[in-house]
Every structure is written in C-alpha cells, then in structure tokens.
Design a protein around this motif. Structure first.
Motif, PDB file in Angstrom:
ATOM      1  N   MET A   6       7.580  -1.844   2.035  1.00  0.00           N
ATOM      2  CA  MET A   6       8.145  -0.577   1.612  1.00  0.00           C
ATOM      3  C   MET A   6       8.781  -1.212   0.532  1.00  0.00           C
ATOM      4  N   VAL A   7      10.079  -1.653   0.309  1.00  0.00           N
ATOM      5  CA  VAL A   7      10.427  -2.034  -0.995  1.00  0.00           C
ATOM      6  C   VAL A   7      10.065  -2.004  -2.219  1.00  0.00           C
ATOM      7  N   THR A   8       8.321  -3.470  -1.090  1.00  0.00           N
ATOM      8  CA  THR A   8       8.304  -3.951  -2.858  1.00  0.00           C
ATOM      9  C   THR A   8       6.738  -3.052  -3.104  1.00  0.00           C
ATOM     10  N   LEU A   9       6.504  -2.266  -2.496  1.00  0.00           N
ATOM     11  CA  LEU A   9       5.660  -1.475  -2.727  1.00  0.00           C
ATOM     12  C   LEU A   9       4.501  -1.134  -4.167  1.00  0.00           C
ATOM     13  N   PRO A  10       5.929  -0.968  -5.341  1.00  0.00           N
ATOM     14  CA  PRO A  10       5.494  -0.530  -6.626  1.00  0.00           C
ATOM     15  C   PRO A  10       4.809  -1.860  -7.194  1.00  0.00           C
ATOM     16  N   PHE A  11       5.571  -2.681  -6.265  1.00  0.00           N
ATOM     17  CA  PHE A  11       4.886  -3.946  -7.814  1.00  0.00           C
ATOM     18  C   PHE A  11       3.072  -4.566  -7.212  1.00  0.00           C
ATOM     19  N   TRP A  12       3.072  -4.255  -5.877  1.00  0.00           N
ATOM     20  CA  TRP A  12       1.581  -4.901  -5.328  1.00  0.00           C
ATOM     21  C   TRP A  12       0.477  -3.376  -5.124  1.00  0.00           C
ATOM     22  N   LEU A  13       0.689  -2.263  -5.617  1.00  0.00           N
ATOM     23  CA  LEU A  13       0.455  -1.138  -5.161  1.00  0.00           C
ATOM     24  C   LEU A  13       0.565  -0.683  -6.876  1.00  0.00           C
ATOM     25  N   ALA A  14      -0.002  -1.209  -7.702  1.00  0.00           N
ATOM     26  CA  ALA A  14       0.571  -0.589  -8.580  1.00  0.00           C
ATOM     27  C   ALA A  14      -0.558   0.456  -9.453  1.00  0.00           C
ATOM     28  N   ASP A  15      -1.240   0.562  -8.886  1.00  0.00           N
ATOM     29  CA  ASP A  15      -3.079   1.900  -9.511  1.00  0.00           C
ATOM     30  C   ASP A  15      -1.588   3.641  -9.204  1.00  0.00           C
ATOM     31  N   PRO A  16      -1.587   4.084 -10.028  1.00  0.00           N
ATOM     32  CA  PRO A  16      -0.704   5.499 -10.183  1.00  0.00           C
ATOM     33  C   PRO A  16      -1.118   6.198  -8.975  1.00  0.00           C
ATOM     34  N   TYR A  17      -2.614   5.881  -8.855  1.00  0.00           N
ATOM     35  CA  TYR A  17      -3.478   7.174  -7.639  1.00  0.00           C
ATOM     36  C   TYR A  17      -2.650   6.315  -6.369  1.00  0.00           C
TER      37      TYR A  17
END
Ligand SMILES: Nc1ncnc2c1ncn2[C@@H]1O[C@H](COP(=O)(O)OP(=O)(O)O)[C@@H](O)[C@H]1O
Ligand SMILES: [Mg+2]
Lengths: 290, 321, 255
Positions: free
Chosen positions: B13-24
């Motif tokens: 959860m904490v690292t999510l934006p780093f491996w799920l970069a696709d804005p959608y």
C-alpha cells in the motif's frame, strides 16, 4: 381562488394515479412484508408497454392500457415466484436488498431497450382544454382520472367481493391462521404481488401520456407510493386511496404556492413527519415483549 | 491474516504509486479508497448496529458540499474545511439518529431515504448557495504545508491515510464495549436493554460516527474530482455502498474494504467490455445473486473455509438486524 | 433495597392485564409469582423493568421510583430481568454473549476507546476474567466458543441466566427459567438460583413448576386475572382455599 380550484383539479388527476400506485404497494408491503423498491419500475414498465402498444402496434388507447396491466401482472407474478417465494421466511432486509437489485436491473434494462431520451406517448384525445368556469383541463386528464377511479373501484371489488380478496384479507390479518384455514399462502402472495404490480403498471400507462416516459421515472414513483402507504396505513385500501389523492393535491399546492422545485419534497416530508411524529400510530402492530 | 501477510499488504500500500505509475490505475485505486471510507462508514450502522441507512449519500454529499463551499466561497484552506465537513455530516447524522430513534427496519430505511431526498432537492433548488444543477467547479486541491496534493500520487497518500484512520476508528470501536453494545442492539434489542445498553445513546452514536466518516469521504471526493454537483446525492452512491458492504461481508472489519476494491475495480474492468447500462444491469443482478448465494459476504465465506468450519452458521443467512 | 410495587395497573386497549397489584419483595428473599397463563405475570415484569408504562401505580426500588425510567436505566440500578421466550444474542459465541452482558461492568466512553487509554487493557482483561467465572458458574465451560443459537434449548436458557448475572443484578427477575427444561436441568437451575441468592441477590421468580417454586421460595404471590389473590409462605399458599380453587386445581394436588 380560481387558481386554487385549478390546483385542486390537477391534484386530483395526479392523486388518482398515486392512489393506484399506493394501493398496489400497500398490499405488497402490508400483506407480504416486502419493502418493494422495484414498485416504481412496474410503473415505468406500464408507461413503456403503453408506448410500444400505441406507437409500434398502433392499437387503441384502452387496449394499450390493458396491455400494460397484463404485462405488469405477468412480470410481477414471475418476480414473486422466482425471487420472493424462496425468501419468504427471510428478514425484511433480505427481501428489500433483492428488490433493490430488481429495481436497478429493471431500470437499466429499460434504458438499454428504450434509450435515455424521454418518449412522448401518443393519445387520441384533443389537446384543446375543456374550460369549465375558472378551471381548464385537458380531455386526456379527464380520461385518466376516470380510468383511475374505475381501476380503484375494481380493486375494491376484488378485495371485498371475491374469494381471492377474502383470502388476501385473511392472510393480512394473520398469516398462520389463514394457512390453517386452508388458504394457500403461496398463491395469495403471488396474486398480491401480481395485482399490486399490475396497478403500478396501470398508473404508469395512465400518467405516461400526460407527462413523458423515461427510464428513471420510477424512482420518484416508488418513493411517492411509499409516502402514500405511510400516510394511509399499512395494508389499508381506503387509506391508500385517500392518501394518494391527498398527496396529489398537496404536491400541486406545494408546487403552485411554494416552489415548483420542491414539488417532489412533499412526499419525503410526509414520510419523515408521519413516521417521526407517530412512529407506531398509523400502523400499530405492537410487538410483545416477554 | 498472518503478521507477514499484513506486513506485505502494508508495504504494498505504502509503495503503490511507485510500481503502479499509470495515472488511470492510480485513479481507480483512489476511488476505491474513497469508497472504502464510505463502505466502512455504512458498515458501522448496517453491519454492527443493524440499521440499514439508504440515505448515506446525504452525509457524503453534505461533506462534499461543505468542503467545496468553504474553500470556494470563504477561501478556507482544505484542513479546516475537511474538519467542518466531518462536523456538519456528523450533525446531520445526529439529527437522523434522533429522528429515527423509534423506527426500525423498513421505517428507518424510509426516513433515511427521504432525508437524502430532501437534502438533494435543496442542493438543486438553493441556487444562490449551491449553484443548482450546474454544480460548483474549481474546488481547490488540498495543500499540506508547503506541498500541494495536486498530483494523483500525493492524493493517493491522503486517501490512504483516511482509509487507515477510518479503519482504525472502526476497529477500536468494534473491539470495545461500544462495539459490543452496537452488536447487542443488532442481535436482540430488548435483551440489550435488559443488560443496561442505552439504546438511544448507542444508536445515535453509531449514526453520528457513521455520518462523520461519510462526510470525510465526501470531502475527499470533492477535492479529488474538484467538482461538486447535486449528483453526489444520487441514490446510486448509496446503493454502491450497500453492495460493497453486503458483498464484502457486513459486520466484519475487512469486508467493506474488500467490497470497495472489488466494486470499484469491477465496473472499470467491465467498462471496456460493456456500456454503463449493461454494467448497472449486471450490478442489480449481482445484488440479487449475492443475497441468494453469498448472503454473508465474501470475507466471512473465506474465513469460514479457511478455519475449516463448514459454514458455521446454522441458518446460512444472518438477518441484517 | 426493597422492591415495592403499589397499585400497579396495566391495560392494553380494552384488556386489563393488571389491576391494582401491590406487593413487596423482601431483600435477600426468593419471592415467586405464580398464576395461570394470562394472569399478568410477564406484564408485571415488563412494567417493573420499564418495558411498558403502567396505566397507574408506582414501582419503587431502594426508596426511588423506577416508574418512567428506561429499561437500561433500571438495569443500571441493579434490577435485571430475563425473558419468558428464550432470548440470547444468537450469532455470538457463549463467551461473547457474556462479555456483552458485562456492559455495565465497564465504563469506557467513546473518546476513551478512540484514543485507546491505557487502563482500557486492564478493564478488558478483568472483563475476560469475569466471563470465565460466570460461564463456569452456570456450567457452560464446555460450550464457551459455540454460537448461542446452536446450543440446545436448556443451555440457551443458561446463557440467558449468565447474561443476566453479568449485569450484576441486586434484584433478579426470572420469567419461567425452567420452562421447557428436563427435570435434571430444572434441578440445576434451582441450585443456581439458590446460590445466586446466597451471594446476596434478591430473586423474583415466575415459574409454573410447582415443585421448584415451593421448594425454593420464601414467599409466594398468587396472581389471577391481574389481581393478587394470595400471598404467603409456600405452606400457606398450598393450603389457601382461593388458590386451590383458582389455580392449583383440586385433582392435580400440586406440591
Ligand atoms: N402487548 C400486549 N398487547 C395486548 N395484550 C397483551 C400484551 N401483553 C400481554 N397482553 C395480555 O395481558 C394479559 C396478561 O398476559 P401476560 O402478562 O403475558 O400473562 P402471564 O405471563 O401471566 O402468562 C393476557 O390477557 C395477554 O393476552
Ligand atoms: Mg408470561
């Protein structure tokens, strides 16, 4: 004063159809203890069936309304037999969730079939209003009121003069005793749901030509039907008839004298006021403790 | 869940934006988080206290409008506006709690639904305040000290914090005597009273906390979409919350979150395959199927199958109240 | 510490369920109310514990009026009842039932719970000790983790008794605790009631089993058609002509 008369007449036309909606729902709610959020969808169904019959099949106006009634009864029956019958001994919340599901599914089914654009339902009556003194009323509205009154009267006859009606009243009084006395509860429930749905469908077929038919028209119809039931008392035919007329008139007066934007708030306010002020008064079936 | 599993989940959860970069995808996750807060909120009333509110969109909408109006018209900054949104929603919850105190089952439902109906009509008609059906565009993005939370990644962390906070509040409540009092009311109200549970106090408390949490969700929604209109009061929102709670498992802590993730992701996945109407048709049918085949929800089902008990409940359908 | 009922009247619409009922329950006693079905026994319980508002009359406990208070407030004052119809928290385990029943033994408020005050841990652990003690007392230790609704009838009634005890009553009102139980189970319940009384709890009992009533009561009150027709020791009641006529019925010769 003249304005007032006009509002009263308009309110009566509206109220007649609300009474039909309310009678259907009060039977379903009172007798089956089902909070039928899909009730308004049968109203929508009626409007679209009338539309299809009148435009596509080109039948006579009365035949169109009869078609709506038959369709409502058939689908109502199907709904009861497939979805409600297996859940008869479940809690009221369980069946309510199912009926919410039916509501969403039916509404979007209609949206898929008919599209989101409102349809105007043709009718054979002249559009020039009949003028009687200070009051002007479109002939269609007169017909609608007459038919609504006729349907209310037929419901009365059905409940009070037929064998089915007697079984329904017995079930309403006390389901277990009725069952002991040989009433087939399954059949009574199916008939009640079919009958209630047919009335809702009829209301939609009647009001559809006055206004327009569109997929979400049933949402408010459901809530109005609920306010009629709460106003008139659970399972109470007279109450629903009077409650329907009162709601129609109250809405017209509210829209005329307060603000047309708040027309639909009248039903909501009725529900809140009645339930909060007389939580057990209108439908007292006090539970025993001990 | 084991400690390892929990740790992995937290790390993900904490690292999510780093491996799920696709804005959608990030958008879908943010919406799932906002709905997670809403579902947790509804679950407190429905799953624990046993009262079905079908007016929950009202608390959500009140939160959204309060936050939007205060930041737009009074130029408040986000944080005090958020606090005000929560407070006003809580006040609305208090009113509903008091009004509906003597009402149960269908009548409680009807009062909540009517309350939401009235509030929605006010939002449409009180044009000077709400701008009517046109809504309020340009709701500002929140700031955190010198940083703007304008980006999706930053907003993700805000929503994650809100979910964590809501979850913690729910967890502390339900594992205390307060949560036990809620459950007692759901299970058997006369019995609850006989052992000293004050019905008024606990029902109103459940309504207030639940509404406050929905207000939090509303404020987050307003500042994320940057636009508020009477659509926030749509019954669809309430129904979505109900489906999330019922599908995930009412009266469980994880259920609403599982439901929220599932029923935010599912429509998005279906979007490619089918039109909105088909999706909603599927939603309605799914609700019916759930009641028939998974009446207790996904989480209790999984728990039951892992613990080896053959669906411990004797009556498979636990009544809502 | 005396529970005093004076001139209690309750009517439902036209039906008079209680009509000028007066009695006192001596502290530390086991007092039983007997009477045929429909005599008004449950109605008296409902009025005393705040489940219905009497049409007339007063109920005092410990010098203060209970009339007009809500059931939860009455329970807080130490007057706790059970129900004639089996009444448990169905989907909770036996232990959770009792833990819930300990509501009044804990004090944590909303904010305490929210900020998780340190003393909460102590409070909760003392509650858990109490749970074990109460479950052990009623003899349901082997059922601790089973869901209440899955237990056999007699054991559900014991859960109910455990719940009431968890509320730490000073006066315990038991509405037909032995109904539907086997003879052996009734003996167990009688024993439990005696033990509870020995801990200083006053008992007001409604029961149809005459052997149980006459065996454990200090005082018996006979109710018929909403009126008290006799009051006395078990011996006096069994010999009372009105009682024999109205209730016990000559041929059955109950004792
Ligand atoms: N909620 C109620 N509504 C109407 N009548 C009731 C209610 N509760 C009890 N009664 C009536 O009051 C009388 C006394 O009932 P109850 O107190 O249950 O008797 P008992 O417990 O001695 O068998 C009966 O005639 C019963 O029908
Ligand atoms: Mg009784």
């Amino acid at each position: 004063m003249d304005q007032l008369l006009q509002h009263l007449v308009n309110g009566l036309v509206l109220g007649g159809t609300y009474a039909l909606l309310g009678i259907g729902l009060t039977l379903i709610f009172g007798l089956m203890n089902v909070v039928n959020f899909a009730h308004g969808e049968f109203y929508t169904l009626g409007a679209y069936v009338a539309f299809a019959a009148l435009t596509l099949a080109g039948v006579n106006f009365i035949v169109g309304i009869l078609a709506a009634i038959v369709a409502g009864a058939a689908l109502g029956w199907l709904c009861e037999v497939t979805l409600l019958r297996p859940l008869r001994n479940e809690s009221i919340d369980t069946t309510m969730l199912v009926m919410i599901g039916v509501w969403i599914a039916m509404q979007n089914g209609e949206l898929l079939v008919w599209g989101g654009v409102a349809k105007s339902i043709p009718h054979p009556f002249p559009t020039a209003p009949l003028v009687m003194g200070p009051v002007a009323i479109a002939p269609l509205r007169v017909i609608v009121l007459v038919l609504a009154v006729g349907l209310i009267a037929s419901s009365w006859l059905l409940i009070h003069q037929t064998k089915l009606g007697r079984a329904m009243r017995a079930t309403f009084q006390d389901r277990d005793t009725a069952a002991l006395m040989g009433v087939s509860i399954g059949r009574v429930h199916a008939a009640t749901f079919a009958f209630g749905s047919a009335l809702a469908s009829a209301a939609g077929a009647l009001l559809g030509p006055v206004f327009l038919a569109y997929p979400s028209m049933g949402d408010l119809a459901s809530l109005k039907a609920f306010s009629v039931v709460i106003l008139g008392g659970l399972g109470n035919l007279t109450g629903a008839t009077v409650g329907g007329l009162l709601l129609g008139i109250a809405e017209e007066l509210g829209a005329g004298y307060i603000s047309s934007g708040y027309r639909d708030a009248v039903g909501f306010v009725i529900i809140i006021m009645v339930l909060v002020l007389r939580p057990s008064g209108l439908f007292a079936r006090q539970e025993r403790i001990g | 869940m084991t400690a390892l599993g929990r740790g992995l989940l937290a790390a993900a959860m904490v690292t999510l934006p780093f491996w799920l970069a696709d804005p959608y995808y990030l958008h879908v996750v943010i919406m799932a988080g906002i709905f997670g807060v809403l579902a947790l909120s509804l679950n407190l009333l429905l799953g624990y206290a046993g009262q079905l509110s079908l007016g929950h969109a009202a608390f959500f909408g009140i939160g959204a409008y309060t936050s939007a109006l205060l930041t737009l018209k009074r130029e408040w900054s986000f944080w005090p506006a958020l606090a005000a949104a929560i407070a006003l929603a809580a006040a609305a919850g208090w009113i509903i709690g008091r009004l509906a105190l003597k009402l149960r089952g269908a009548y409680f439902v009807l009062v909540t639904i009517s309350f939401a109906g009235v509030i929605s009509l006010v939002s449409v008609n009180w044009i000077e305040l709400t701008n009517g059906p046109l809504g309020l565009p340009g709701v500002p993005a929140p700031d955190l000290g010198p940083w703007s939370l304008r980006t999706k990644a930053a907003y993700y962390y805000l929503v994650l914090a809100a979910v964590a906070l809501s979850y913690a509040v729910c967890r502390r409540l339900v594992r205390s005597r307060i949560g036990r009092a809620f459950v007692a009311l759901r299970e058997n109200e006369p019995l609850a009273e006989s052992i000293g549970v004050d019905v008024t106090h606990y029902l109103v408390l459940a309504a207030v906390v639940s509404a406050a949490m929905a207000g939090l969700g509303g404020s987050l929604y307003a500042h994320y979409t940057r636009f508020v209109s009477p659509e926030v009061f749509l019954f669809t929102y309430t129904v979505t919350m109900v489906i999330m709670v019922v599908a995930g498992g009412k009266g469980t802590l994880a259920g609403p979150l599982v439901g929220a993730v599932l029923f935010t992701a599912l429509p998005e996945a279906l979007r490619l395959a089918a039109s909105w109407q088909w999706q909603m048709l599927a939603y309605g049918s799914l609700l019916v199927l759930l009641v028939f085949f998974l009446p207790r929800g996904i989480v209790p089902q999984i728990v039951a199958s892992f613990s080896g008990h053959p669906r411990s409940a004797p009556t498979s359908r636990t009544p809502l109240q | 510490m005396t529970l005093a009922v004076s001139d209690l009247a309750v009517s439902f619409g036209g039906v008079t369920a209680l009509d000028g009922v007066s009695f006192t329950v001596r502290p530390g006693s086991i007092t039983s109310i007997i009477g045929p079905n429909g005599a008004g026994k449950t109605t008296a319980f409902n009025a005393i514990t705040g489940y219905l508002q009497p049409t007339a009359g007063r109920i005092n406990y410990d010098g203060a009026a209970l009339t007009g208070l809500r059931p939860s407030a009455i329970a807080r004052r130490g007057v706790v009842r059970t129900f004639q119809r089996t009444s448990v928290f169905p989907s909770l385990s036996v232990a959770d039932n009792v833990l819930t029943g300990l509501h009044l033994s804990s004090t944590a408020g909303f904010l305490d719970v929210l900020v998780r005050r340190r003393w909460l841990v102590l409070e909760e652990s003392s509650l858990h000790t109490d749970v074990e003690e109460i479950i052990g007392f009623v003899g349901l230790g082997h059922r601790r983790d089973e869901m209440a609704s899955t237990l056999p009838y007699g054991e559900q009634r014991l859960v109910e008794l455990a719940l009431a005890l968890a509320a730490r009553p000073r006066v315990l009102l038991l509405d037909e605790p032995g109904a539907g139980m086997t003879g052996a189970e009734k003996t167990v319940v009688s024993g439990l009631i005696r033990q509870v009384r020995e801990q200083g709890v006053t008992i007001l009992l409604v029961e149809h089993d005459m052997r149980m009533v006459m065996g454990i009561s200090d005082t018996v009150i006979v109710l018929n058609h909403g009126r008290v027709i006799a009051e006395g020791t078990p011996g006096e009641i069994q010999a009372h002509p009105d009682v024999i006529r109205a209730y016990l019925g000559a041929p059955r010769g109950a004792a």
